[in-house]
Design an enzyme around this catalytic site. Structure first.
Site, PDB file in Angstrom:
ATOM      1  N   VAL A 110       0.044   3.209   5.347  1.00 27.06           N
ATOM      2  CA  VAL A 110      -0.847   2.119   5.727  1.00 27.06           C
ATOM      3  C   VAL A 110      -1.821   2.592   6.814  1.00 27.06           C
ATOM      4  O   VAL A 110      -2.523   1.790   7.414  1.00 27.06           O
ATOM      5  CB  VAL A 110      -0.021   0.912   6.221  1.00 27.06           C
ATOM      6  CG1 VAL A 110       0.829   0.332   5.094  1.00 27.06           C
ATOM      7  CG2 VAL A 110       0.882   1.274   7.406  1.00 27.06           C
ATOM      8  N   ASP A 111      -1.842   3.924   7.063  1.00 26.05           N
ATOM      9  CA  ASP A 111      -2.586   4.457   8.207  1.00 26.05           C
ATOM     10  C   ASP A 111      -4.062   4.708   7.943  1.00 26.05           C
ATOM     11  O   ASP A 111      -4.826   4.956   8.878  1.00 26.05           O
ATOM     12  CB  ASP A 111      -1.897   5.730   8.729  1.00 26.05           C
ATOM     13  CG  ASP A 111      -1.718   6.812   7.666  1.00 26.05           C
ATOM     14  OD1 ASP A 111      -2.558   6.919   6.751  1.00 26.05           O
ATOM     15  OD2 ASP A 111      -0.722   7.563   7.759  1.00 26.05           O
ATOM     16  N   HIS A 128       1.156  -0.096  -0.303  1.00 23.97           N
ATOM     17  CA  HIS A 128       1.775  -0.889   0.772  1.00 23.97           C
ATOM     18  C   HIS A 128       0.715  -1.476   1.704  1.00 23.97           C
ATOM     19  O   HIS A 128       1.044  -1.948   2.785  1.00 23.97           O
ATOM     20  CB  HIS A 128       2.767  -0.040   1.573  1.00 23.97           C
ATOM     21  CG  HIS A 128       3.979   0.339   0.770  1.00 23.97           C
ATOM     22  ND1 HIS A 128       4.937   1.216   1.224  1.00 23.97           N
ATOM     23  CD2 HIS A 128       4.386  -0.043  -0.466  1.00 23.97           C
ATOM     24  CE1 HIS A 128       5.883   1.359   0.296  1.00 23.97           C
ATOM     25  NE2 HIS A 128       5.564   0.612  -0.738  1.00 23.97           N
ATOM     26  N   CYS A 136      -5.592 -13.706   4.584  1.00 24.60           N
ATOM     27  CA  CYS A 136      -5.322 -15.109   4.880  1.00 24.60           C
ATOM     28  C   CYS A 136      -3.886 -15.479   4.517  1.00 24.60           C
ATOM     29  O   CYS A 136      -3.443 -15.189   3.403  1.00 24.60           O
ATOM     30  CB  CYS A 136      -6.315 -15.955   4.081  1.00 24.60           C
ATOM     31  SG  CYS A 136      -6.073 -17.711   4.287  1.00 24.60           S
ATOM     32  N   CYS A 174     -11.263 -19.990   5.925  1.00 21.69           N
ATOM     33  CA  CYS A 174     -10.617 -21.307   6.055  1.00 21.69           C
ATOM     34  C   CYS A 174      -9.991 -21.537   7.429  1.00 21.69           C
ATOM     35  O   CYS A 174      -9.495 -22.632   7.701  1.00 21.69           O
ATOM     36  CB  CYS A 174      -9.564 -21.481   4.958  1.00 21.69           C
ATOM     37  SG  CYS A 174      -8.059 -20.539   5.264  1.00 21.69           S
ATOM     38  N   THR A 214       8.000  11.638   1.062  1.00 26.40           N
ATOM     39  CA  THR A 214       8.562  10.287   0.977  1.00 26.40           C
ATOM     40  C   THR A 214      10.044  10.355   0.649  1.00 26.40           C
ATOM     41  O   THR A 214      10.477  11.202  -0.120  1.00 26.40           O
ATOM     42  CB  THR A 214       7.804   9.412  -0.046  1.00 26.40           C
ATOM     43  OG1 THR A 214       8.505   8.177  -0.231  1.00 26.40           O
ATOM     44  CG2 THR A 214       7.621  10.083  -1.384  1.00 26.40           C
ATOM     45  N   SER A 215      10.808   9.429   1.258  1.00 24.06           N
ATOM     46  CA  SER A 215      12.262   9.469   1.096  1.00 24.06           C
ATOM     47  C   SER A 215      12.726   8.653  -0.111  1.00 24.06           C
ATOM     48  O   SER A 215      13.882   8.712  -0.493  1.00 24.06           O
ATOM     49  CB  SER A 215      12.933   8.907   2.352  1.00 24.06           C
ATOM     50  OG  SER A 215      12.632   7.533   2.461  1.00 24.06           O
ATOM     51  N   GLU A 241      13.104  17.945   3.092  1.00 23.82           N
ATOM     52  CA  GLU A 241      14.429  17.936   2.450  1.00 23.82           C
ATOM     53  C   GLU A 241      14.307  17.340   1.048  1.00 23.82           C
ATOM     54  O   GLU A 241      13.414  16.525   0.809  1.00 23.82           O
ATOM     55  CB  GLU A 241      15.431  17.155   3.305  1.00 23.82           C
ATOM     56  CG  GLU A 241      14.868  15.881   3.877  1.00 23.82           C
ATOM     57  CD  GLU A 241      15.748  15.299   4.967  1.00 23.82           C
ATOM     58  OE1 GLU A 241      16.628  14.519   4.631  1.00 23.82           O
ATOM     59  OE2 GLU A 241      15.530  15.643   6.148  1.00 23.82           O
TER      60      GLU A 241
HETATM   61  P1  NAD Z   1      10.187   7.768   5.215  1.00 26.84           P
HETATM   62  O1  NAD Z   1      10.020   7.719   6.700  1.00 26.84           O
HETATM   63  O2  NAD Z   1      11.277   6.987   4.603  1.00 26.84           O
HETATM   64  O3  NAD Z   1      10.367   9.276   4.740  1.00 26.84           O
HETATM   65  C1  NAD Z   1       9.515  10.289   5.198  1.00 26.84           C
HETATM   66  C2  NAD Z   1       9.768  11.546   4.367  1.00 26.84           C
HETATM   67  O4  NAD Z   1       8.866  12.540   4.797  1.00 26.84           O
HETATM   68  C3  NAD Z   1      11.185  12.108   4.506  1.00 26.84           C
HETATM   69  O5  NAD Z   1      11.672  12.457   3.228  1.00 26.84           O
HETATM   70  C4  NAD Z   1      10.984  13.336   5.391  1.00 26.84           C
HETATM   71  O6  NAD Z   1      11.894  14.379   5.090  1.00 26.84           O
HETATM   72  C5  NAD Z   1       9.576  13.748   5.028  1.00 26.84           C
HETATM   73  N1  NAD Z   1       8.816  14.466   6.055  1.00 26.84           N
HETATM   74  C6  NAD Z   1       8.803  14.260   7.395  1.00 26.84           C
HETATM   75  N2  NAD Z   1       7.951  15.119   7.990  1.00 26.84           N
HETATM   76  C7  NAD Z   1       7.404  15.870   6.995  1.00 26.84           C
HETATM   77  C8  NAD Z   1       6.442  16.917   6.962  1.00 26.84           C
HETATM   78  N3  NAD Z   1       5.849  17.377   8.083  1.00 26.84           N
HETATM   79  N4  NAD Z   1       6.120  17.471   5.767  1.00 26.84           N
HETATM   80  C9  NAD Z   1       6.704  17.027   4.616  1.00 26.84           C
HETATM   81  N5  NAD Z   1       7.620  16.044   4.584  1.00 26.84           N
HETATM   82  C10 NAD Z   1       7.956  15.461   5.762  1.00 26.84           C
HETATM   83  O7  NAD Z   1       8.752   7.381   4.633  1.00 26.84           O
HETATM   84  P2  NAD Z   1       8.351   6.635   3.300  1.00 26.84           P
HETATM   85  O8  NAD Z   1       9.169   7.164   2.162  1.00 26.84           O
HETATM   86  O9  NAD Z   1       6.869   6.710   3.232  1.00 26.84           O
HETATM   87  O10 NAD Z   1       8.801   5.123   3.534  1.00 26.84           O
HETATM   88  C11 NAD Z   1       8.548   4.475   4.747  1.00 26.84           C
HETATM   89  C12 NAD Z   1       7.868   3.131   4.620  1.00 26.84           C
HETATM   90  O11 NAD Z   1       7.238   2.844   5.847  1.00 26.84           O
HETATM   91  C13 NAD Z   1       6.748   3.059   3.631  1.00 26.84           C
HETATM   92  O12 NAD Z   1       6.825   1.787   3.094  1.00 26.84           O
HETATM   93  C14 NAD Z   1       5.452   3.185   4.431  1.00 26.84           C
HETATM   94  O13 NAD Z   1       4.495   2.263   3.973  1.00 26.84           O
HETATM   95  C15 NAD Z   1       5.828   2.803   5.819  1.00 26.84           C
HETATM   96  N6  NAD Z   1       5.334   3.739   6.875  1.00 26.84           N
HETATM   97  C16 NAD Z   1       4.032   4.180   6.825  1.00 26.84           C
HETATM   98  C17 NAD Z   1       3.560   5.073   7.798  1.00 26.84           C
HETATM   99  C18 NAD Z   1       2.141   5.563   7.723  1.00 26.84           C
HETATM  100  O14 NAD Z   1       1.284   4.840   7.218  1.00 26.84           O
HETATM  101  N7  NAD Z   1       1.850   6.768   8.177  1.00 26.84           N
HETATM  102  C19 NAD Z   1       4.418   5.511   8.815  1.00 26.84           C
HETATM  103  C20 NAD Z   1       5.738   5.025   8.843  1.00 26.84           C
HETATM  104  C21 NAD Z   1       6.166   4.148   7.850  1.00 26.84           C
HETATM  105 ZN    ZN Z   2      -8.264 -18.404   4.272  1.00 28.84          ZN
END
Ligand code: NAD
Ligand code: ZN
Length: 278
Positions: A110-111, A128, A136, A174, A214-215, A241
């Site tokens: 979401v960044d 997301h 709204c 609104c 992503t995990s 991992e």
């Molecule tokens: P998560 O935190 O569950 O998992 C992060 C994954 O990234 C892990 O598997 C980890 O091993 C891996 N990782 C960490 N550092 C890394 C690197 N340098 N290189 C490669 N891999 C690396 O994240 P997710 O699966 O995206 O789920 C979290 C939820 O939270 C999502 O819904 C997301 O929208 C939100 N979120 C977004 C942000 C953002 O926008 N940057 C930050 C935190 C959470």
């Molecule tokens: Zn509205």
């Protein structure tokens, strides 16, 4: 130590028709200084209580303590705005430039860093949402709106917005309260806000699925990877991992798991992919 090159996956993907689909999570932005939710930095104190993001990023929390939840998002907005896209984000922008219409980037982040790195808003599906936008709460049909510049970017950790600041986050159409344009943990995906149906369709059509950082703790990303696996879509996973995506790729005939930092693995992989296509 670097992981083996995903030669078979690249060759198999090149032999297929269909778009290149990239799926990213918080790990790709970790090296830009944006904490993932798993680390201790993800925790948040309100009053005397420590909240886990999974409690705070909910419609229930927003209903109970809206100003506090907004304070958390405004703080995170400041962190995201101060951060810069890293080499992995930039490599994915290069990949889109090379493939134009045959490319979609599905991101859980979401960044907004993918857009700032140069990926187009048409080809970046933010499943997301994006915390630089709000919408709204009365669903009056108004388009989503940017969080106004009148709100300070450098938001002190723990500061709760004033009533006047909350008023800046009302629907321009609104006047109802605005909410962050993000999918919360107690909400469902939909097409209108998050392109969920389109993302599932795309998973069926992909020539290559590249998953980064992503995990797999949310359902739509997991479903995308499962559909791709059922259709034997070559899948390459980059993460520190293996996790659930790495294991899925490991079981698939044309799957590969690349262990390491996104900022190192993704540019190298994009380079390999582009030289294989010429
Ligand atoms: P998560 O935190 O569950 O998992 C992060 C994954 O990234 C892990 O598997 C980890 O091993 C891996 N990782 C960490 N550092 C890394 C690197 N340098 N290189 C490669 N891999 C690396 O994240 P997710 O699966 O995206 O789920 C979290 C939820 O939270 C999502 O819904 C997301 O929208 C939100 N979120 C977004 C942000 C953002 O926008 N940057 C930050 C935190 C959470
Ligand atoms: Zn509205």
């Amino acid at each position: 130590m670097s992981a083996p090159a995903p030669t078979a996956a690249i060759a198999a993907a090149r032999a297929r028709r269909g778009p290149i689909v990239v799926l990213t999570g918080a790990g790709i932005s970790a090296e830009s200084g944006i904490p993932t939710f798993r680390g201790t930095e993800g925790y948040w104190r309100i009053g005397s209580r420590n909240y886990h993001p999974q409690e705070l990023a909910t419609f229930a929390a927003f209903t109970a303590i809206p100003a506090e939840v907004w304070g958390w998002y405004l703080y995170r907005r400041g962190i995201c705005r101060a951060a810069e896209p890293n080499a992995a984000h930039r490599a994915l922008a290069t990949l889109e430039q090379a493939h134009a219409d045959d490319f979609v980037l599905i991101t859980q982040n979401v960044d907004g860093l993918h857009l700032r790195a140069g990926n187009s808003s048409e080809r970046t599906w933010q499943i997301h949402g994006n915390l630089h936008w709000f919408r709204c709460t009365a669903d009056c049909g108004a388009a989503r709106q940017p969080v106004p510049d009148a709100l300070p970017l450098a938001w002190e950790r723990g500061r709760i917005p004033t009533g006047g600041e909350i008023d800046l986050l009302r629907c321009a159409n609104c006047g109802a309260a605005g909410r962050p344009h993000v999918l919360w943990f107690d909400e469902c995906y939909d097409e209108n806000n998050y392109r969920a149906d389109s993302a599932l369709l795309l998973a069926r059509q992909a020539a290559l699925l590249l998953v980064v950082g992503t995990s797999g703790s949310t359902t739509l990303p997991l479903r995308i990877a499962q559909i791709a696996a059922e259709r034997q879509v070559p899948t390459i996973v980059v993460d520190l991992e293996p996790g659930v995506f790495g294991e899925l790729a490991g079981r698939s005939r044309f799957g590969a798991f690349l262990a390491g930092k996104a900022s190192e693995q993704v540019p190298a992989l994009v380079q390999r992919w582009l030289s294989a296509s010429t």
